[in-house]
Write an enzyme that holds these catalytic residues in place. Sequence first.
Site, mmCIF file in Angstrom:
data_model
loop_
_atom_site.group_PDB
_atom_site.id
_atom_site.type_symbol
_atom_site.label_atom_id
_atom_site.label_comp_id
_atom_site.label_asym_id
_atom_site.label_seq_id
_atom_site.Cartn_x
_atom_site.Cartn_y
_atom_site.Cartn_z
ATOM 1 N N LYS B 47 0.875 -1.168 0.000
ATOM 2 C CA LYS B 47 0.000 0.000 0.000
ATOM 3 C C LYS B 47 0.917 1.224 0.000
ATOM 4 C CE LYS B 47 -3.785 2.472 1.011
ATOM 5 N NZ LYS B 47 -4.781 2.598 -0.049
ATOM 6 N N ALA B 72 -12.517 5.871 -2.729
ATOM 7 C CA ALA B 72 -11.996 7.167 -2.311
ATOM 8 C C ALA B 72 -11.347 6.974 -0.951
ATOM 9 C CB ALA B 72 -13.113 8.195 -2.238
ATOM 10 N N GLY B 74 -8.218 7.360 -0.268
ATOM 11 C CA GLY B 74 -7.454 8.574 -0.003
ATOM 12 C C GLY B 74 -6.083 8.357 0.616
ATOM 13 N N ASN B 129 3.624 6.726 -6.650
ATOM 14 C CA ASN B 129 2.216 6.943 -6.956
ATOM 15 C C ASN B 129 1.935 8.439 -7.046
ATOM 16 O OD1 ASN B 129 -0.553 7.035 -7.054
ATOM 17 N ND2 ASN B 129 -0.857 6.247 -4.990
ATOM 18 N N CYS B 132 -2.663 9.518 -7.609
ATOM 19 C CA CYS B 132 -3.851 9.350 -6.793
ATOM 20 C C CYS B 132 -4.806 10.517 -7.000
ATOM 21 C CB CYS B 132 -3.498 9.250 -5.332
ATOM 22 S SG CYS B 132 -4.974 9.028 -4.365
ATOM 23 N N THR B 267 -8.465 -4.933 -8.001
ATOM 24 C CA THR B 267 -9.852 -5.189 -7.620
ATOM 25 C C THR B 267 -10.229 -6.672 -7.660
ATOM 26 O OG1 THR B 267 -10.380 -2.996 -8.451
ATOM 27 C CG2 THR B 267 -12.223 -4.494 -8.150
HETATM 28 C C1 LIG Z 1 -9.255 0.058 -2.578
HETATM 29 C C2 LIG Z 1 -8.123 0.481 -3.461
HETATM 30 C C3 LIG Z 1 -7.002 1.083 -2.904
HETATM 31 C C4 LIG Z 1 -5.946 1.514 -3.702
HETATM 32 N N1 LIG Z 1 -4.840 2.073 -3.127
HETATM 33 C C5 LIG Z 1 -3.786 2.444 -3.906
HETATM 34 C C6 LIG Z 1 -2.581 2.950 -3.339
HETATM 35 O O1 LIG Z 1 -2.450 3.089 -2.124
HETATM 36 N N2 LIG Z 1 -1.570 3.312 -4.194
HETATM 37 C C7 LIG Z 1 -1.661 3.168 -5.544
HETATM 38 O O2 LIG Z 1 -0.717 3.476 -6.259
HETATM 39 N N3 LIG Z 1 -2.786 2.665 -6.117
HETATM 40 C C8 LIG Z 1 -3.837 2.294 -5.324
HETATM 41 N N4 LIG Z 1 -4.958 1.762 -5.919
HETATM 42 C C9 LIG Z 1 -5.000 1.587 -7.376
HETATM 43 C C10 LIG Z 1 -4.579 0.161 -7.764
HETATM 44 O O3 LIG Z 1 -3.259 -0.094 -7.373
HETATM 45 C C11 LIG Z 1 -4.714 -0.068 -9.276
HETATM 46 O O4 LIG Z 1 -3.862 0.811 -9.956
HETATM 47 C C12 LIG Z 1 -6.139 0.158 -9.759
HETATM 48 O O5 LIG Z 1 -7.057 -0.332 -8.821
HETATM 49 C C13 LIG Z 1 -6.420 -0.467 -11.131
HETATM 50 O O6 LIG Z 1 -6.243 -1.864 -11.094
HETATM 51 P P1 LIG Z 1 -7.465 -2.903 -10.905
HETATM 52 O O7 LIG Z 1 -8.506 -2.528 -11.908
HETATM 53 O O8 LIG Z 1 -6.857 -4.248 -11.101
HETATM 54 O O9 LIG Z 1 -7.980 -2.706 -9.506
HETATM 55 C C14 LIG Z 1 -6.022 1.340 -5.103
HETATM 56 C C15 LIG Z 1 -7.141 0.722 -5.669
HETATM 57 C C16 LIG Z 1 -8.182 0.297 -4.878
HETATM 58 C C17 LIG Z 1 -9.367 -0.349 -5.521
#
Ligand SMILES: Cc1cc2nc3c(=O)[nH]c(=O)nc-3n(C[C@H](O)[C@H](O)[C@H](O)COP(=O)(O)O)c2cc1C
Lengths: 304, 304, 263, 263
Positions: B47, B72, B74, B129, B132, B267
């Site tokens: 994370k 979200a 955050g 990252n 965001c 996801t």
């Molecule tokens: C609940 C959740 C939390 C996320 N937290 C982060 C994060 O802390 N840092 C980050 O770079 N991306 C974060 N993401 C984005 C994911 O790493 C990923 O780029 C994005 O969900 C697209 O991939 P997916 O469609 O396989 O979920 C988060 C996504 C979700 C759904």
Amino acid sequence: MKKPELSGELVPGLILKNPVMPASGTYDYGEGANAFDPSLLGAIVTKSVAASPRAGNAPPRLYETPCGLLNAVGIPSEGVDAFKRHTLPGLKKYDTALIVSVAGETPADFIKVIGSLEEEEGIAAYELNFSCPNLGDGMPYGTDPELLALALKKIRKVAARPLIVKLSPNVADIRLMARRAREAGADILTVANTLTGMAIDIRKRKPVLGNIFGGLSGPAIKPIALRMVWEVAGAVDIPVIGVGGITNAADALEFIMAGARAVQVGTANFANPMVMLEIIEGIADYLQENGFAKVEDIVGLARK
Amino acid sequence: MKKPELSGELVPGLILKNPVMPASGTYDYGEGANAFDPSLLGAIVTKSVAASPRAGNAPPRLYETPCGLLNAVGIPSEGVDAFKRHTLPGLKKYDTALIVSVAGETPADFIKVIGSLEEEEGIAAYELNFSCPNLGDGMPYGTDPELLALALKKIRKVAARPLIVKLSPNVADIRLMARRAREAGADILTVANTLTGMAIDIRKRKPVLGNIFGGLSGPAIKPIALRMVWEVAGAVDIPVIGVGGITNAADALEFIMAGARAVQVGTANFANPMVMLEIIEGIADYLQENGFAKVEDIVGLARK
Amino acid sequence: MYVKGKIVDHKQVDVEHRLIIIEQEEIARQARPGQFIMLRAWERRDIVLPRPFSLYRILPEKGQLQILYKIRGKATMEIANRKPGEEVAIIGPLGRGVTLPERGNIALLGRGIGAAPLMAIGEAAYSRGLGVYTFLSAKKKDLIPGLNDFERVAQKVTLSTDDGEINEGRLLTFLLEDLITAEGVEINIVFTCGSRRLAKGLYSMEQKYNFTAYVLLEEIMACGIGSCKGCVCKVKNPDTPEGFVYKRVCQEGPVFPVSEVIW
Amino acid sequence: MYVKGKIVDHKQVDVEHRLIIIEQEEIARQARPGQFIMLRAWERRDIVLPRPFSLYRILPEKGQLQILYKIRGKATMEIANRKPGEEVAIIGPLGRGVTLPERGNIALLGRGIGAAPLMAIGEAAYSRGLGVYTFLSAKKKDLIPGLNDFERVAQKVTLSTDDGEINEGRLLTFLLEDLITAEGVEINIVFTCGSRRLAKGLYSMEQKYNFTAYVLLEEIMACGIGSCKGCVCKVKNPDTPEGFVYKRVCQEGPVFPVSEVIW
Ligand SMILES: Cc1cc2nc3c(=O)[nH]c(=O)nc-3n(C[C@H](O)[C@H](O)[C@H](O)COP(=O)(O)O)c2cc1C
Ligand SMILES: Cc1cc2nc3c(=O)[nH]c(=O)nc-3n(C[C@H](O)[C@H](O)[C@H](O)COP(=O)(O)OP(=O)(O)OC[C@H]3O[C@@H](n4cnc5c(N)ncnc54)[C@H](O)[C@@H]3O)c2cc1C
Ligand SMILES: Cc1cc2nc3c(=O)[nH]c(=O)nc-3n(C[C@H](O)[C@H](O)[C@H](O)COP(=O)(O)OP(=O)(O)OC[C@H]3O[C@@H](n4cnc5c(N)ncnc54)[C@H](O)[C@@H]3O)c2cc1C
Ligand SMILES: Cc1cc2nc3c(=O)[nH]c(=O)nc-3n(C[C@H](O)[C@H](O)[C@H](O)COP(=O)(O)O)c2cc1C
Ligand code: FES
Ligand code: FES
């Protein structure tokens, strides 16, 4: 209670019977396949018309993705001359606002089409499609705010009728695009078009679409389009038409509460040709059940 | 036939056992809930870690859309100090590459986190990252190529380890972002993050998420993320990690054939905690059945 | 734990509620009252998240779990279509569950489908020899689920319906007050679920009647296992500048003292 | 026309194919052989498009349509789950259908599920008194669908299977050639569906054997009614600079002379 009022004037001269119309390129009139009388719609929006005949992209042009549709149709068009001769007369007979969608790669293309249409009667407005992602690698009028403004100023000069500018969602900040479009003469903004996407056939090991890239539409993109409508409605003071993934009345109400004065329905027409009528009815029911007198009363409600 | 080779060196010093890793923020290690041994993954991605403790956004933080998930969250973070003390030791014990995701609003934030982590052993790379969409209205480091390059150059100075830059999909031309990131010192690019979206509760007449906007992930965005991987892999000569909507081995293979050297899964972990192992297996099966000796042999295959 | 479970029975309880019985020995053995599972029972990709459901009854001897649920949207509709013999995917048991006292009396206050997790708590309390006083409310009588089950384990079941037919639709907190003051029953711990109003009402009663009240919270969940940080609620914490911290309902909950929750 | 239809029967024909019988009087009355319908039989939103299916049999007296289909992906899997009594949504009848000669013989060449639209054509030709010569191929014998039906309307049914068991797996075009040359049967019109190779093979035979060959094309479709311009194929047209135009399979097709199609 009194029946709620669905009609509204978007800009002087453009009155919609109700806030629901087809998205350009997804609905045809008159070929006999209509599931209902198009006069019941808030407006009729044509497939984008180009200056000269265009064949469109090589097939395959369609591919279904989870909750989405990729299309690389590429704006095939009979060209504006044939449009005036063959198609326009049939469209004029419907008793609702007629919006002609215009596509082009350069400002000159738009000017040619609109210049030619200005002499025609029975057109309520033009919708300018700058945002087609399927037109090869020309100048990014749809994604560069300055190029958009430049093009729009030129087009504005030849168009007496209201100009609806359809914005591309493939941008970092759609508020910039909206502000520049408004300054350059847009009367109304349609937000948004398809998001550029693609798919690969892992058996054939090559892109599925003949054009490699296509535009993604349908429920998949709804959250993104809705966010953009919210942003644009907060950034400019001209009416916004929301489009992207609307499949039922609840979806349409989300767009209206985000600030859209009207909505367009595209991909959802394919699975359910009656969907636009169902959405009109659903909006009316919502207004009535919740004690609102007119659509206007719920525009932007979620922003307050 | 011989078993296909799944491992590969992305950049000198960063060897992946296989091309599948979790997307940052979607998978936890060590809290006892693991469905399998994380050492089986191509890498572990944490994370995002921030410079100081952050609470994250007000709830509701999640909302499901058709084929998608709006979050979200955050970037809540314990902060880098607590991360080093409490979380990092547990992560180091797994026998696979450890990638620490770093988040920040300014270059100084990134520098603080990385500066503090450089003294630690057992970290293979950093993933930055910048993208965001939930961090309020700061400078658009994630969507402005010049700002990104500026930030990256500063960060590059303090980081000896490979820098993976995670690009935002909320841009008009991701190739520009990729080129500038590469010039400014990125070793690897992760493409892409979530697309900004929203949803409205028409009963409550307000946005569903506490933060109004959230990031859209899941199968809905796959065609868009795949297109961006295709574009970036054609624009730069450094390795690309693909992410966005990957739910099964076929999805992962699409990204690899588009040019990704590895993929991340986000996801999809929620509905099926075993999905990453299934994808690893599915890729191996595909290679074997189609006579490929190693993952490398199919990278970018659909481009040829 | 990520496992498959087999549906062994599935029935309509009333117009709104259904009971599904799932064979899953490991979870049935490990689960404690107040815990929940994440369930997936569909292939369609438009539903991307599994859904959280409380354990209504935990039957370790039979290796079975019972889930009482209400059809709300697409996922619960899909679950309703699944037939005995079919398999579902389960992550669980999840969350911390409840801690019961060694002796004394507990009260359970459930609104609508909020009764679901209370049954497992009541059953555990009953087998430990505690006195279980149950209060359930709903729109009308035939929408109160699980009445028979509660009657089996409770000292007393008190109902209230919004249509006024039973107990004039009075709030369950007032009915609890009656029990304590008019009938002189001493209550040590209260659990509530399904209504924010009930939880708030209990908070203001704790001091006066000398009980501790816990609420079982619900938030939209993605992972159920603490990874996604999505399911947070606000919990008082004077040590932080803001005066609160976010806690994950799936990991630090779903059971929280009502005195700590900020609504 | 956008209407509902009721499933009256649904059965497995062989391991790959199913036959669904739908009650829909208006379409059954209007439809002509070679036409198709767009079908929707699911609520899940991940499938956004309806799916095109040929009319396998058109039964105006019964007010019924028969669709023969193969399970390929998620939509056909959903259709396979629908039970008699359930409703489906239909757009149709669509496309131009075929024009049959007044007299003479026709040949039908179908590969796999490509047999589906040929049955309706064969049946119409049969009732008009034409001679119907049918040629069907598949991987193995029990994957040739609709054999009984074809045998009812055809003068002769000739098979070929890839496993070599029947007719040594020879291409149907060669078997047609045998019929014409060895057996001396004159064929006026040929319809083919399900294999690009067959259509191409027929093109080179037209001149020699003096028949006209038509192919029933398939393209991915969104609307089925000509709106979306998505389902195009390349058709020769010397009047354009490119030498071809795109035609919509759903509107100008799905039946095209093989001599006009550019593959
Ligand atoms: C609940 C959740 C939390 C996320 N937290 C982060 C994060 O802390 N840092 C980050 O770079 N991306 C974060 N993401 C984005 C994911 O790493 C990923 O780029 C994005 O969900 C697209 O991939 P997916 O469609 O396989 O979920 C988060 C996504 C979700 C759904
Ligand atoms: C710890 C916990 C225990 C629960 N126990 C039970 C139970 O025993 N019986 C029961 O009937 N219900 C229970 N619920 C609620 C149940 O999870 C929702 O009713 C279900 O997720 C609705 O899904 P849907 O697709 O049918 O509805 P949707 O149409 O998706 O949504 C309807 C409503 O359900 C809620 N919801 C939707 N998705 C989620 C999600 N991923 N997580 C949580 N809530 C969601 C939202 O409030 C939403 O407005 C519990 C929820 C939690 C958090
Ligand atoms: C005019 C016409 C008539 C047809 N008649 C029959 C028939 O009688 N019996 C039969 O079994 N099949 C018929 N098909 C094919 C049938 O439409 C596809 O098998 C079906 O759409 C597959 O859907 P799916 O979701 O199960 O498969 P998917 O997993 O979506 O796709 C499997 C394959 O089906 C095709 N396909 C997918 N979506 C569409 C679409 N919207 N339109 C057309 N093809 C698509 C593609 O080639 C794809 O590779 C016909 C197609 C056309 C165009
Ligand atoms: C098959 C197809 C053709 C389209 N053609 C046009 C077009 O000619 N001009 C245009 O402005 N938009 C065109 N669009 C975009 C739609 O008008 C609409 O903006 C987009 O599909 C998003 O809405 P939806 O999700 O409701 O489909 C087309 C979309 C589809 C699916
Ligand atoms: S549901 Fe993911 S942290 Fe609670
Ligand atoms: S499917 Fe839309 S034009 Fe043919």
